[in-house]
Motif scaffolding. Structure first.
Motif, PDB file in Angstrom:
ATOM      1  N   GLN A  66       0.838  -1.193   0.000  1.00  0.00           N
ATOM      2  CA  GLN A  66       0.000   0.000   0.000  1.00  0.00           C
ATOM      3  C   GLN A  66       0.874   1.244   0.000  1.00  0.00           C
ATOM      4  N   ALA A  67       0.339   2.310  -0.573  1.00  0.00           N
ATOM      5  CA  ALA A  67       1.058   3.578  -0.550  1.00  0.00           C
ATOM      6  C   ALA A  67       1.263   4.018   0.892  1.00  0.00           C
ATOM      7  N   GLY A  68       2.458   4.477   1.184  1.00  0.00           N
ATOM      8  CA  GLY A  68       2.750   4.955   2.529  1.00  0.00           C
ATOM      9  C   GLY A  68       3.085   3.875   3.533  1.00  0.00           C
ATOM     10  N   ALA A  70       5.825   2.172   3.992  1.00  0.00           N
ATOM     11  CA  ALA A  70       7.152   2.343   4.578  1.00  0.00           C
ATOM     12  C   ALA A  70       7.110   3.381   5.700  1.00  0.00           C
ATOM     13  N   GLU A  71       6.387   4.468   5.466  1.00  0.00           N
ATOM     14  CA  GLU A  71       6.285   5.515   6.483  1.00  0.00           C
ATOM     15  C   GLU A  71       5.552   5.005   7.725  1.00  0.00           C
ATOM     16  N   ARG A  72       4.488   4.232   7.512  1.00  0.00           N
ATOM     17  CA  ARG A  72       3.741   3.700   8.656  1.00  0.00           C
ATOM     18  C   ARG A  72       4.595   2.739   9.469  1.00  0.00           C
ATOM     19  N   ALA A  73       5.341   1.901   8.776  1.00  0.00           N
ATOM     20  CA  ALA A  73       6.207   0.964   9.485  1.00  0.00           C
ATOM     21  C   ALA A  73       7.261   1.720  10.298  1.00  0.00           C
ATOM     22  N   ASP A 192      -6.168  -0.580   8.804  1.00  0.00           N
ATOM     23  CA  ASP A 192      -5.794  -1.204   7.537  1.00  0.00           C
ATOM     24  C   ASP A 192      -7.018  -1.288   6.631  1.00  0.00           C
ATOM     25  N   PRO A 193      -6.995  -0.638   5.460  1.00  0.00           N
ATOM     26  CA  PRO A 193      -8.149  -0.707   4.552  1.00  0.00           C
ATOM     27  C   PRO A 193      -8.454  -2.118   4.072  1.00  0.00           C
ATOM     28  N   HIS A 194      -7.452  -3.006   4.091  1.00  0.00           N
ATOM     29  CA  HIS A 194      -7.697  -4.399   3.688  1.00  0.00           C
ATOM     30  C   HIS A 194      -8.682  -5.090   4.628  1.00  0.00           C
TER      31      HIS A 194
END
Length: 327
Positions: A66-68, A70-73, A192-194
């Motif tokens: 998903q976009a972003g 890496a930043e969330r992690a 998480d949108p999933h």
């Protein structure tokens, strides 16, 4: 004296129970996605583990789907440091190109990464934030697939992962409790949108099926499903013990299995014996299904001179007189 909020207290008690009497001197590592369940688990572990004389760390996995992401992690890793968790590791994985659907591929990649991190850090255990609600969803999905007792047993509270205990302390905690704990502690979970994407079967069970069951049968249905998993798991353990002894008793010195002794076994035990033997022969457990075991069983109980039973991994099993033998 401030009164501890009940959801926070319940989660801490659950973590304490899981960590008490844990062997090994290494740290316990929390697998954290940044969602409410794993954030609440991380916060509770950061509080409980030091009071048990145990170091606690965190591993977060970036699936890159998903976009972003890496930043969330990176945000999860930074928060772990604020909570006092160490070591903290951010692992990036490659999901594309793996067999199976996106859910299965992501899960496989995630657990491989978590197992490797646990081994790297000499972890005494790896903790995941699966809740009672996750357990209820797992049981329903298993029921829909016709997965049998092993599927209906749901997720175990403890299992082995690459030689490291994988613990699920929150199987008795509700998703509502983890969200409430995050609010009390000032934690801001990622949604998480999933988890609400109807393309995924678990998301459909979560958003459509379980609410219908709760409306029709009451909120206790979730406890009932989770309790069923625990009861079936106990039955499975007993049957597995019987099957282990039975497999030893029906072995042939030449490497096969004795058909008369197999035929005398109770069907539930015989099926487990054949399943275990197939794994010994090299059939991949993830690909070994009911139909493969049924084909082996037919060589025992419905022998009409038919050809071999075919197992995953290119394996074949033949019946020769009163013996089952790998071809």
């Amino acid at each position: 004296m401030a009164v501890l909020a009940p959801p926070v207290a319940a989660i801490r008690v659950a973590v304490r129970r899981a960590l008490t009497d844990l062997s090994g001197e290494g740290p316990v590592l929390v697998a954290c996605s940044g969602g409410a369940d794993s954030l609440a688990l991380a916060a509770a572990t950061a509080f409980v583990a030091p009071r048990l004389g145990r170091r606690a760390g965190l591993v977060t996995v970036d699936h890159g789907l998903q976009a972003g992401s890496a930043e969330r992690a990176a945000e999860v890793a930074a928060l772990a440091g604020e909570l006092g968790l160490a070591p903290v590791e951010l692992v990036r994985v490659q999901v594309a190109g793996r067999p199976g659907g996106p859910e299965a591929a992501a899960r496989e990649a995630r657990y491989e990464a978590l197992a490797a991190a646990a081994v790297r850090h000499g972890a005494a255990a790896l903790l995941t934030g699966h809740t009672r609600d996750d357990q209820a969803e797992t049981v329903l999905l298993a029921l829909a697939r016709g997965a049998g007792p092993r599927g209906l047993a749901g997720m175990p509270a403890r299992r082995d992962l690459a030689g490291v205990p994988l613990l699920r302390p929150l199987l008795g905690i509700t998703r509502e409790q983890t969200r409430a704990a995050c609010v009390v502690l000032g934690l801001k979970p990622w949604v998480d949108p999933h988890n609400s994407d109807p393309a995924y079967s678990r998301a459909r069970v979560r958003s459509e099926v379980l609410p219908v069951l709760v409306r029709a049968l009451g909120p206790g249905v979730l406890d009932g499903l989770a309790r069923t998993a625990g009861l079936v798991a106990e039955d499975n353990a007993a049957l597995d013990d019987l099957a282990e002894a039975a497999l030893a008793a029906v072995r042939d010195p030449a490497g096969g299995l004795a058909v008369p002794e197999l035929a005398a076994l109770a069907p539930a035990v015989r099926g487990r014996v054949l399943h275990a033997w197939a794994r010994e022969l090299g059939a991949p457990p993830s690909a070994l299904s009911h139909r493969h075991v049924a084909a082996l069983n037919a060589l025992v109980t419905a022998w009409r001179g038919q050809g071999p039973a075919y197992l995953p991994g290119g394996l074949r099993v033949l019946r020769r007189a009163d013996r089952l033998m790998p071809a």
